[in-house]
Design a protein around this motif. Sequence first.
Motif, PDB file in Angstrom:
ATOM      1  N   PRO A 141       0.852  -1.193   0.000  1.00 17.77           N
ATOM      2  CA  PRO A 141       0.000   0.000   0.000  1.00 17.77           C
ATOM      3  C   PRO A 141       0.884   1.237   0.000  1.00 17.77           C
ATOM      4  O   PRO A 141       1.958   1.255   0.624  1.00 17.77           O
ATOM      5  CB  PRO A 141      -0.781  -0.132   1.314  1.00 17.77           C
ATOM      6  CG  PRO A 141      -0.782  -1.595   1.612  1.00 17.77           C
ATOM      7  CD  PRO A 141       0.553  -2.106   1.119  1.00 17.77           C
ATOM      8  N   THR A 143       0.822   4.065   1.517  1.00 13.25           N
ATOM      9  CA  THR A 143       1.184   4.646   2.810  1.00 13.25           C
ATOM     10  C   THR A 143       2.260   3.830   3.516  1.00 13.25           C
ATOM     11  O   THR A 143       3.108   4.372   4.219  1.00 13.25           O
ATOM     12  CB  THR A 143      -0.066   4.820   3.699  1.00 13.25           C
ATOM     13  OG1 THR A 143       0.242   5.708   4.780  1.00 13.25           O
ATOM     14  CG2 THR A 143      -0.567   3.487   4.230  1.00 13.25           C
ATOM     15  N   ASN A 156      -0.006   6.584   8.804  1.00 11.33           N
ATOM     16  CA  ASN A 156      -1.135   6.403   7.886  1.00 11.33           C
ATOM     17  C   ASN A 156      -1.504   7.682   7.138  1.00 11.33           C
ATOM     18  O   ASN A 156      -2.464   7.686   6.374  1.00 11.33           O
ATOM     19  CB  ASN A 156      -2.359   5.892   8.652  1.00 11.33           C
ATOM     20  CG  ASN A 156      -2.105   4.540   9.296  1.00 11.33           C
ATOM     21  OD1 ASN A 156      -1.516   3.664   8.684  1.00 11.33           O
ATOM     22  ND2 ASN A 156      -2.539   4.375  10.535  1.00 11.33           N
ATOM     23  N   ALA A 159      -1.808   7.976   3.008  1.00 12.90           N
ATOM     24  CA  ALA A 159      -2.840   7.306   2.220  1.00 12.90           C
ATOM     25  C   ALA A 159      -3.817   8.286   1.585  1.00 12.90           C
ATOM     26  O   ALA A 159      -4.269   8.085   0.458  1.00 12.90           O
ATOM     27  CB  ALA A 159      -3.595   6.299   3.092  1.00 12.90           C
ATOM     28  N   GLU A 162      -3.189   9.575  -2.077  1.00 12.59           N
ATOM     29  CA  GLU A 162      -2.943   8.669  -3.204  1.00 12.59           C
ATOM     30  C   GLU A 162      -3.664   9.097  -4.472  1.00 12.59           C
ATOM     31  O   GLU A 162      -3.075   9.118  -5.561  1.00 12.59           O
ATOM     32  CB  GLU A 162      -3.321   7.235  -2.834  1.00 12.59           C
ATOM     33  CG  GLU A 162      -3.025   6.251  -3.951  1.00 12.59           C
ATOM     34  CD  GLU A 162      -2.892   4.818  -3.467  1.00 12.59           C
ATOM     35  OE1 GLU A 162      -2.555   3.949  -4.305  1.00 12.59           O
ATOM     36  OE2 GLU A 162      -3.105   4.553  -2.281  1.00 12.59           O
TER      37      GLU A 162
END
Length: 330
Positions: A141, A143, A156, A159, A162
């Motif tokens: 992912p 993040t 986090n 994220a 994105e």
Amino acid sequence: MTNRAVALVVGAFLLVGCCLAGPLLVLTTVNDECVPAPAMSLTSSQPAEQWDAEQLANARTIVSVGAERRISARGQIIALATAMQESGLRNLAGGDRDSIGLFQQRPSQGWGTPSQIGDPVYAAGKFYDKLATIRGWHTMPLTDAAQAVQGSALPNAYAKWEDDATTLGQQLGADPGSAMDCAAITAGMADAVTRHPDGSWPEESCTIRPDPTTGSGCLTPRTLHLVQQATAAGFPKPGCYRVDDHGEHPQGRACDWMMTAGGEASGAQKARGDAMAAWAVANADRLGIRYVIWFRRIWTRSEGWHAYNNPFGGDDPSGWHTNHVHISVE
């Protein structure tokens, strides 16, 4: 070169400079030639015109440094999202403690001298240098990959950028057909299962009991290996065995990786499914994958990606596989 299928997502996380108004593409390579596969969509949350001249100039620097270093478009988007979070794409003279520049890198942590870090070209290069040392970053992912580089107190936080980073990166333009992008997914290669000397697959029964993903039924050893490798690559836990009157699930030879709680995937969820499907195709020979279904498309060894004919009809996301990636093994 043998028929090696290396898939690459040029979707919500790969830059496509030639297609700003239309759908993005997944590319696959067969015998080292990039060819189009499933169409991908992109959700834009912040158009490029909302960034001012300074921010756009810094974003262009990040993308161009990545291209010069042969960093894939996925890596360039991770860098853009990181800079959006750390500095708002501004070359800050200071920050928390001794943090400086686009990525808020700190001289005290070995990133360079204050004057070096204050140079956007140098700062972007140092970010990519560290990213390249992170094993499996291509399939993480966003993040998680950014955090592995930055070591932020807010792991986090990256994220949420994105979609913006993907949109801006696309509009700045990178070359999606280059050899570096076609090969980018190879860093996420899975451990290969055993094959006969002639390349055929050993016969396997549904002997792993219970299926660890559902707690009931069984899996074949190859299916369990697929689950383990997908987990190691950072993808979510699947559901595999189920009682049914068709398909490979009741044989323990298929799994579904959910990208949503049930509805059709979009934005980051869609990008995650794109990545999962690309990873599966890239590893098809290594994992004994028979076919992959994702977002109204199906990949088979003989035909590559092509339109999927939903046998159930209607608009159900499960039937069209727009909420989960289905993988069946030999």
